[in-house]
Write an enzyme that holds these catalytic residues in place. Sequence first.
Site, PDB file in Angstrom:
ATOM      1  N   LYS A  22       0.857  -1.267  -0.081  1.00 13.45           N
ATOM      2  CA  LYS A  22       0.044   0.091   0.078  1.00 13.45           C
ATOM      3  C   LYS A  22       0.840   1.373  -0.228  1.00 13.45           C
ATOM      4  CE  LYS A  22      -2.469   2.751   3.275  1.00 13.45           C
ATOM      5  NZ  LYS A  22      -1.329   3.563   3.768  1.00 13.45           N
ATOM      6  N   ASN A  23       1.619   1.300   0.939  1.00 11.45           N
ATOM      7  CA  ASN A  23       2.665   2.588   0.956  1.00 11.45           C
ATOM      8  C   ASN A  23       3.310   2.726  -0.053  1.00 11.45           C
ATOM      9  OD1 ASN A  23       1.233   3.100   3.456  1.00 11.45           O
ATOM     10  ND2 ASN A  23       2.797   2.486   4.663  1.00 11.45           N
ATOM     11  N   CYS A 117      -4.717   8.641   8.824  1.00 13.46           N
ATOM     12  CA  CYS A 117      -4.845   8.150  10.091  1.00 13.46           C
ATOM     13  C   CYS A 117      -4.516   9.219  10.980  1.00 13.46           C
ATOM     14  CB  CYS A 117      -4.102   6.995  10.331  1.00 13.46           C
ATOM     15  SG  CYS A 117      -4.688   5.448   9.360  1.00 13.46           S
ATOM     16  N   ARG A 122       0.683  15.645  12.830  1.00 10.04           N
ATOM     17  CA  ARG A 122       1.377  14.879  11.620  1.00 10.04           C
ATOM     18  C   ARG A 122       1.761  16.137  10.715  1.00 10.04           C
ATOM     19  NH1 ARG A 122      -1.161   9.778   9.413  1.00 10.04           N
ATOM     20  NH2 ARG A 122       0.772   9.130   8.562  1.00 10.04           N
ATOM     21  N   ILE A 124       3.750  18.520   7.923  1.00  7.72           N
ATOM     22  CA  ILE A 124       4.460  18.358   6.650  1.00  7.72           C
ATOM     23  C   ILE A 124       5.474  19.535   6.389  1.00  7.72           C
ATOM     24  CG2 ILE A 124       2.464  17.076   5.598  1.00  7.72           C
ATOM     25  CD1 ILE A 124       1.939  19.566   3.881  1.00  7.72           C
ATOM     26  N   ASP A 125       6.011  20.052   7.356  1.00 10.28           N
ATOM     27  CA  ASP A 125       6.891  20.928   7.432  1.00 10.28           C
ATOM     28  C   ASP A 125       8.103  20.717   6.735  1.00 10.28           C
ATOM     29  OD1 ASP A 125       7.076  19.433   9.749  1.00 10.28           O
ATOM     30  OD2 ASP A 125       9.130  20.758   9.964  1.00 10.28           O
ATOM     31  N   ASP A 307       3.955   0.695  11.828  1.00  6.79           N
ATOM     32  CA  ASP A 307       2.784   0.373  11.406  1.00  6.79           C
ATOM     33  C   ASP A 307       2.463  -1.246  11.821  1.00  6.79           C
ATOM     34  OD1 ASP A 307       2.615   2.682  10.117  1.00  6.79           O
ATOM     35  OD2 ASP A 307       3.144   1.899   8.324  1.00  6.79           O
ATOM     36  N   ARG A 399      -8.937   0.429   3.680  1.00  6.85           N
ATOM     37  CA  ARG A 399      -8.046   1.242   3.142  1.00  6.85           C
ATOM     38  C   ARG A 399      -6.630   0.762   2.683  1.00  6.85           C
ATOM     39  NH1 ARG A 399      -5.958   5.748   6.544  1.00  6.85           N
ATOM     40  NH2 ARG A 399      -4.394   5.690   4.812  1.00  6.85           N
TER      41      ARG A 399
END
Length: 423
Positions: A22-23, A117, A122, A124-125, A307, A399
């Site tokens: 998936k990732n 999730c 979380r 994203i800088d 995970d 998902r």
Amino acid sequence: MYKYVINGGKRLSGTVAVSGFKNAADGILPAALMCAEPVRVENIPNIRDVLLWLDIFRDMGVKVDMLRPGAYEIDAGSICRDDPPFGHMRQMRASYYLLGAMLSRFGKAAVSMPGGCDFGVRPIDQHIKAFEAMGATIDIQGGVIRATTPDGKLHGAHVYFDVMTVGGTINAMLGATLAEGQTVLENCAREPHAVDVANFLNSMGADIRGAGTSVIKIRGVEKLHSCAYTIIPDQIEAGTYMVFAAVTGGDLTITGVIPKHLEAIIAKLRETGVTVDELDDAVRVTRTGTLRRANIITLEYPGFPTDMQPQMAALLCFASRTSTITEGIFENRFKYVSELNRMGANILVSGKTATILPAERMTGTPVRACDLRAGAALIVAALAAEGTTEIEDIIYVERGYEDIVGKLTSVGADITRVEVSHD
Ligand code: EPU
């Protein structure tokens, strides 16, 4: 709305084939949009994240043809929008990869702030820092990130990531692929899926060296070309089935895996008394004795993957002595604990550490999945609990796990997917 109904206590045995990662698919699919020629991608998992991507692509005028289940031809030659539909994007974490892909190809992009999730903050800088270093101007307003470049392209730059970020590393690689000049990325994530995205980009003609190490060098190329590529197997799906085997005292052979990607999971399962045989492209997991305790800390690859943290916590509820799990990646990834405790688990969370005392008795209970791996953890517990567990909000599970009901049923689990009634 559907739920899983699981009758616990069935020993799993047989063979399960792992789907594509998936990732990795979450990075490779948007990367395919950087090429104006058709590309073929195989081993794409049939999961909700992928279906969302394909819907986004169609809305953007990209031609998507299914060649056979799991294999698609994606032709972004006809792409007609660089501001893709926000509704679907908000449902996915990985939608941020459209920023790197579109900026790289068109020098501008607009994407919604990522969903996905909820593990606390979380940011994203680091993604934004990389694009700014490559010359982009970023403006975030009303949940939309708009990126522009003065001359319609990104430029090679030197970027040092302050934290090891998988998403940031992949996004910066996407951006640098079609940038002018050379980019050097330092303190990069070394996860197998970051390497898979780099390999895919290289198959389209990119010039990326060092993926899988902490320094990645990318020489920008003018354009990309057609290719055929097969996504690597899903190490987290494989690990989850290994835990399913362990918790049920079962005997499962999990096929189509790369055992090297599973080293940390294999090591920890062995510590708990589970037998893991490594074959060429499969692992066989058996347990006959009592489950032993373990202490786990989640870390960047090749450390123990975050995970797999919830699934291992659920397994350790059945161990004979007290275990601990420390979350080393995310701010808050223990939201599932209250649901396991409702089933009889005895887990105490303090800060980033969960102390898992042996459960006296785990019993079937109605519970809710609060995210993808949390849902997998509830399935782990349900498979070994006494009685019937009903898991709601399984949309999260779907998902990321392809045909989990079919695969579990084929190895002896008693699991059904039923519509939730609202009386
Ligand atoms: N971080 C920052 N700034 C950034 C980016 C990340 O501070 O700009 C921090 C995060 O808050 C976190 C750490 O860095 O504390 C690592 O985050 P990372 O960027 O590596 O995570 P991600 O890219 O958002 C991906 C996977 C996750 C997986 C993590 C870690 C996708 C779509 N998601 O997330 O997968 O947990 O890497 O391996 O690839 C899952 O599959 O269940 C899942 C959540």
